[in-house]
Design a protein around this motif. Structure first.
Motif, PDB file in Angstrom:
ATOM      1  N   VAL A 118       8.050   9.694   2.269  1.00  0.00           N
ATOM      2  CA  VAL A 118       7.293   8.443   2.381  1.00  0.00           C
ATOM      3  C   VAL A 118       8.218   7.275   2.700  1.00  0.00           C
ATOM      4  O   VAL A 118       9.367   7.224   2.271  1.00  0.00           O
ATOM      5  CB  VAL A 118       6.535   8.116   1.073  1.00  0.00           C
ATOM      6  CG1 VAL A 118       5.459   9.144   0.795  1.00  0.00           C
ATOM      7  CG2 VAL A 118       7.492   8.021  -0.110  1.00  0.00           C
ATOM      8  N   LYS A 119       7.695   6.340   3.474  1.00  0.00           N
ATOM      9  CA  LYS A 119       8.393   5.092   3.766  1.00  0.00           C
ATOM     10  C   LYS A 119       7.364   3.979   3.721  1.00  0.00           C
ATOM     11  O   LYS A 119       6.270   4.106   4.257  1.00  0.00           O
ATOM     12  CB  LYS A 119       9.054   5.148   5.153  1.00  0.00           C
ATOM     13  CG  LYS A 119      10.203   6.127   5.255  1.00  0.00           C
ATOM     14  CD  LYS A 119      11.412   5.615   4.481  1.00  0.00           C
ATOM     15  CE  LYS A 119      12.582   6.601   4.645  1.00  0.00           C
ATOM     16  NZ  LYS A 119      12.952   7.276   3.443  1.00  0.00           N
ATOM     17  N   PHE A 120       7.711   2.871   3.045  1.00  0.00           N
ATOM     18  CA  PHE A 120       6.828   1.704   3.012  1.00  0.00           C
ATOM     19  C   PHE A 120       7.664   0.483   2.646  1.00  0.00           C
ATOM     20  O   PHE A 120       8.787   0.600   2.141  1.00  0.00           O
ATOM     21  CB  PHE A 120       5.670   1.899   2.021  1.00  0.00           C
ATOM     22  CG  PHE A 120       6.086   2.367   0.661  1.00  0.00           C
ATOM     23  CD1 PHE A 120       6.469   1.462  -0.327  1.00  0.00           C
ATOM     24  CD2 PHE A 120       6.099   3.728   0.338  1.00  0.00           C
ATOM     25  CE1 PHE A 120       6.845   1.895  -1.590  1.00  0.00           C
ATOM     26  CE2 PHE A 120       6.480   4.167  -0.928  1.00  0.00           C
ATOM     27  CZ  PHE A 120       6.850   3.248  -1.891  1.00  0.00           C
ATOM     28  N   ASP A 121       7.125  -0.692   2.938  1.00  0.00           N
ATOM     29  CA  ASP A 121       7.827  -1.931   2.622  1.00  0.00           C
ATOM     30  C   ASP A 121       8.009  -2.050   1.108  1.00  0.00           C
ATOM     31  O   ASP A 121       7.130  -1.651   0.336  1.00  0.00           O
ATOM     32  CB  ASP A 121       7.047  -3.148   3.132  1.00  0.00           C
ATOM     33  CG  ASP A 121       7.038  -3.218   4.648  1.00  0.00           C
ATOM     34  OD1 ASP A 121       7.946  -2.627   5.271  1.00  0.00           O
ATOM     35  OD2 ASP A 121       6.125  -3.854   5.209  1.00  0.00           O
ATOM     36  N   GLU A 145       6.548   9.004 -16.418  1.00  0.00           N
ATOM     37  CA  GLU A 145       7.194   9.585 -15.233  1.00  0.00           C
ATOM     38  C   GLU A 145       7.238  11.103 -15.321  1.00  0.00           C
ATOM     39  O   GLU A 145       6.933  11.801 -14.346  1.00  0.00           O
ATOM     40  CB  GLU A 145       8.611   9.028 -15.083  1.00  0.00           C
ATOM     41  CG  GLU A 145       9.354   9.581 -13.873  1.00  0.00           C
ATOM     42  CD  GLU A 145      10.699   8.932 -13.682  1.00  0.00           C
ATOM     43  OE1 GLU A 145      10.736   7.737 -13.333  1.00  0.00           O
ATOM     44  OE2 GLU A 145      11.727   9.626 -13.886  1.00  0.00           O
ATOM     45  N   ASP A 146       7.606  11.634 -16.496  1.00  0.00           N
ATOM     46  CA  ASP A 146       7.678  13.095 -16.644  1.00  0.00           C
ATOM     47  C   ASP A 146       6.306  13.742 -16.483  1.00  0.00           C
ATOM     48  O   ASP A 146       6.184  14.845 -15.922  1.00  0.00           O
ATOM     49  CB  ASP A 146       8.273  13.465 -17.999  1.00  0.00           C
ATOM     50  CG  ASP A 146       9.795  13.381 -18.008  1.00  0.00           C
ATOM     51  OD1 ASP A 146      10.388  13.350 -16.916  1.00  0.00           O
ATOM     52  OD2 ASP A 146      10.390  13.343 -19.103  1.00  0.00           O
ATOM     53  N   PRO A 190       0.851  -1.192   0.000  1.00  0.00           N
ATOM     54  CA  PRO A 190       0.000   0.000   0.000  1.00  0.00           C
ATOM     55  C   PRO A 190       0.885   1.240   0.000  1.00  0.00           C
ATOM     56  O   PRO A 190       1.863   1.302   0.762  1.00  0.00           O
ATOM     57  CB  PRO A 190      -0.805  -0.130   1.301  1.00  0.00           C
ATOM     58  CG  PRO A 190      -0.011  -1.072   2.162  1.00  0.00           C
ATOM     59  CD  PRO A 190       0.717  -1.984   1.238  1.00  0.00           C
ATOM     60  N   ILE A 191       0.588   2.197  -0.859  1.00  0.00           N
ATOM     61  CA  ILE A 191       1.419   3.405  -0.989  1.00  0.00           C
ATOM     62  C   ILE A 191       0.741   4.547  -0.240  1.00  0.00           C
ATOM     63  O   ILE A 191      -0.423   4.861  -0.494  1.00  0.00           O
ATOM     64  CB  ILE A 191       1.599   3.800  -2.467  1.00  0.00           C
ATOM     65  CG1 ILE A 191       2.049   2.601  -3.296  1.00  0.00           C
ATOM     66  CG2 ILE A 191       2.576   4.956  -2.587  1.00  0.00           C
ATOM     67  CD1 ILE A 191       3.402   2.066  -2.962  1.00  0.00           C
ATOM     68  N   PRO A 192       1.458   5.185   0.696  1.00  0.00           N
ATOM     69  CA  PRO A 192       0.849   6.298   1.434  1.00  0.00           C
ATOM     70  C   PRO A 192       0.576   7.502   0.539  1.00  0.00           C
ATOM     71  O   PRO A 192       1.238   7.706  -0.479  1.00  0.00           O
ATOM     72  CB  PRO A 192       1.895   6.631   2.504  1.00  0.00           C
ATOM     73  CG  PRO A 192       3.187   6.114   1.959  1.00  0.00           C
ATOM     74  CD  PRO A 192       2.841   4.921   1.126  1.00  0.00           C
ATOM     75  N   GLY A 205       9.777   4.768  -7.896  1.00  0.00           N
ATOM     76  CA  GLY A 205       9.034   4.245  -9.036  1.00  0.00           C
ATOM     77  C   GLY A 205       7.629   3.838  -8.654  1.00  0.00           C
ATOM     78  O   GLY A 205       6.651   4.154  -9.354  1.00  0.00           O
ATOM     79  N   LEU A 206       7.500   3.131  -7.522  1.00  0.00           N
ATOM     80  CA  LEU A 206       6.179   2.709  -7.063  1.00  0.00           C
ATOM     81  C   LEU A 206       5.331   3.914  -6.658  1.00  0.00           C
ATOM     82  O   LEU A 206       4.126   3.958  -6.933  1.00  0.00           O
ATOM     83  CB  LEU A 206       6.321   1.748  -5.877  1.00  0.00           C
ATOM     84  CG  LEU A 206       6.943   0.381  -6.193  1.00  0.00           C
ATOM     85  CD1 LEU A 206       7.112  -0.428  -4.917  1.00  0.00           C
ATOM     86  CD2 LEU A 206       6.093  -0.392  -7.195  1.00  0.00           C
ATOM     87  N   LEU A 207       5.970   4.879  -6.002  1.00  0.00           N
ATOM     88  CA  LEU A 207       5.232   6.075  -5.566  1.00  0.00           C
ATOM     89  C   LEU A 207       4.711   6.860  -6.765  1.00  0.00           C
ATOM     90  O   LEU A 207       3.520   7.234  -6.811  1.00  0.00           O
ATOM     91  CB  LEU A 207       6.144   6.958  -4.713  1.00  0.00           C
ATOM     92  CG  LEU A 207       5.540   8.281  -4.235  1.00  0.00           C
ATOM     93  CD1 LEU A 207       4.307   8.038  -3.369  1.00  0.00           C
ATOM     94  CD2 LEU A 207       6.573   9.109  -3.468  1.00  0.00           C
ATOM     95  N   LEU A 208       5.569   7.115  -7.749  1.00  0.00           N
ATOM     96  CA  LEU A 208       5.137   7.874  -8.928  1.00  0.00           C
ATOM     97  C   LEU A 208       4.066   7.108  -9.709  1.00  0.00           C
ATOM     98  O   LEU A 208       3.121   7.713 -10.230  1.00  0.00           O
ATOM     99  CB  LEU A 208       6.337   8.170  -9.833  1.00  0.00           C
ATOM    100  CG  LEU A 208       7.378   9.145  -9.269  1.00  0.00           C
ATOM    101  CD1 LEU A 208       8.558   9.267 -10.221  1.00  0.00           C
ATOM    102  CD2 LEU A 208       6.779  10.520  -8.995  1.00  0.00           C
TER     103      LEU A 208
END
Length: 444
Positions: A301-304, A411-412, A117-119, A354-357
């Motif tokens: 952000v921090k996540f597994d 990404e851009d 899960p992404i915060p 990468g996951l966050l974006l």
């Protein structure tokens, strides 16, 4: 069909999928019934072949298809129900393997790392500084000088003059190895600029000081990495006859020069140069701003992280850096390259961002349009002059290549989406300050 959980630790997941023999047989019967109307076998009219004969003739192939469809359906159903999104393609293996016999249940083991899960990120808390550089008169004049240099002409030196570094010599030459002329080693009236580095190392230096009419024996060795393998590392002699010695003459910076570069006059050319320079500055400033944004996001952000993604990224980084450090090693026979702790740390950052974006883009419904993809393919195809059509066909058939072209565009666009919501201030700086900021990116 039954799905049983066998592992649930952090992001790691494991399941067994059981397809009963009865379910599989029913699936085979269903596919045989679907095919029956179109099948024609000698001795039977089209559509009238008995199921028993169809099963005997096509059963094994249909059984394999039915088995794969049943497992795929079970996996889709599992992901729909759990909401899990695997970080990479799940690993699937059949229990029993080659020992499995028709009439038995099919049991498959499936394992994968789930995406975490992404915060949420509050983009309004991001503060950025956009560097602004204007193209001043000095920069435009420097660019004009460079253009004039590319348009320079060469005029004959006075009779008896010796060739200097930077001069153009017109030569006839014949190259030989072990006394034998070799293909492609001869030419007539060849214009060579001394110091240009366009010939084999050591060749041009031996023509410095030569005069018109002189014959010079140039002794060189082909590099070990020379493209023609039969010449690589070989000593060669080039018999050269100097036919002209010319000095460079820079083009005049005037309206005529402007017309050579497609402008109406010098003022128009200066305007074009100014626009091009500011576009270059803007691109460099964007790279600085993007790095600042990614640094802030990484700290917010921090996540597994899925370890299989991190391991794959670290291996890719280690492999890429190896080839950057060993540019002469073009193959992949270098054995395993173990990632260092530094590689793993960088891999974690890249995977996290990468996951966050990707998640921010997904929620914002950011998409890459067909027109944007076409432009990306066109730009990439220019790297293969004369083979553009083949490149287009390759991209059309290669989903991985399509993703490689799509990813940076996506990404851009996500970066632009975040920047639009962030607090951005502008700061006008010099070209040198911008250059230092860009160089600092490589040091991080």
């Amino acid at each position: 069909m039954q799905v049983t959980e066998t592992l649930n630790e952090g992001l790691k997941r494991g399941y067994t999928i059981t397809v009963t023999a009865a379910e599989l047989d029913a699936k085979v019967q269903e596919k045989l019934l679907e095919a029956q109307p179109e099948v024609e076998i000698k001795g039977f009219r089209k559509g009238k072949v008995p199921l028993a004969i169809l099963k005997k003739q096509f059963g094994q192939r249909i059984l394999g298809d039915a088995m794969q469809e049943a497992i795929d359906a079970a996996m889709r159903d599992h992901f729909d129900k759990t909401g899990d999104r695997p970080a990479l393609q799940p690993e699937v293996k059949m229990v029993g393997g080659e020992d499995w016999k028709e009439g038995q249940d099919v049991v498959v083991e499936m394992s994968y790392d789930a995406l975490p899960p992404i915060p949420e990120v509050d983009a309004s808390k991001v503060t950025l500084e956009r560097l602004i550089v204007k193209a001043d008169d000095k920069a435009v004049a420097e660019a004009l000088d460079n253009l004039a240099g590319t348009a320079k002409s060469y005029d004959d030196r006075k009779k008896g003059s010796k060739a200097k570094d930077g001069d153009q010599v017109v030569i006839d030459f014949k190259g030989s190895v072990d006394g034998e002329l070799f293909e492609g080693g001869s030419a007539e009236d060849y214009p060579l600029v001394l110091g240009s580095g366009s010939f084999i190392p050591g060749f041009e230096e031996q023509l410095v000081g030569a005069k018109v009419g002189e014959e010079v024996s140039v002794n060189v060795s082909f590099p070990e990495t020379y493209g023609a393998k039969h010449l690589a590392g070989k000593a060669a002699v080039f018999a050269c006859t100097v036919k002209a010695v010319k000095e460079a003459k820079a083009a005049e910076i005037d309206d005529e020069l402007a017309k050579k570069f497609g402008a109406d006059d010098l003022a128009a050319l200066k305007g074009q140069i100014s626009e091009r320079l500011e576009a270059e500055y803007s691109g460099a400033a964007r790279a600085v701003l993007k790095r600042a944004l990614l640094d802030q996001l990484d700290g917010m952000v921090k996540f597994d992280l899925p370890q299989n993604l991190v391991e794959a990224e670290a291996a890719q980084i280690a492999h890429q850096l190896y080839h950057e450090e060993h540019p002469d090693d073009h193959g992949h026979a270098h054995g395993q390259i173990d990632p260092t702790d530094e590689h793993k740390k960088l891999a974690e950052r890249r995977v996290r961002l990468g996951l966050l974006l990707a998640e921010i883009g997904r929620k914002a419904e950011v998409t890459v349009t067909d027109a944007e993809m076409t432009q990306a393919v066109l730009a990439a195809a220019r790297q293969y002059p004369g083979q553009e059509r083949q490149f287009f066909e390759f991209v059309q058939k290669n989903a991985q290549m399509q993703q490689q072209l799509r990813a940076p565009i996506f990404e851009d666009k996500v970066v632009d989406h975040i920047v639009a919501q962030a607090k951005v201030t502008e700061k006008e700086v010099s070209k040198d300050d911008l250059q230092k900021a860009v160089e600092a990116l490589d040091e991080m």
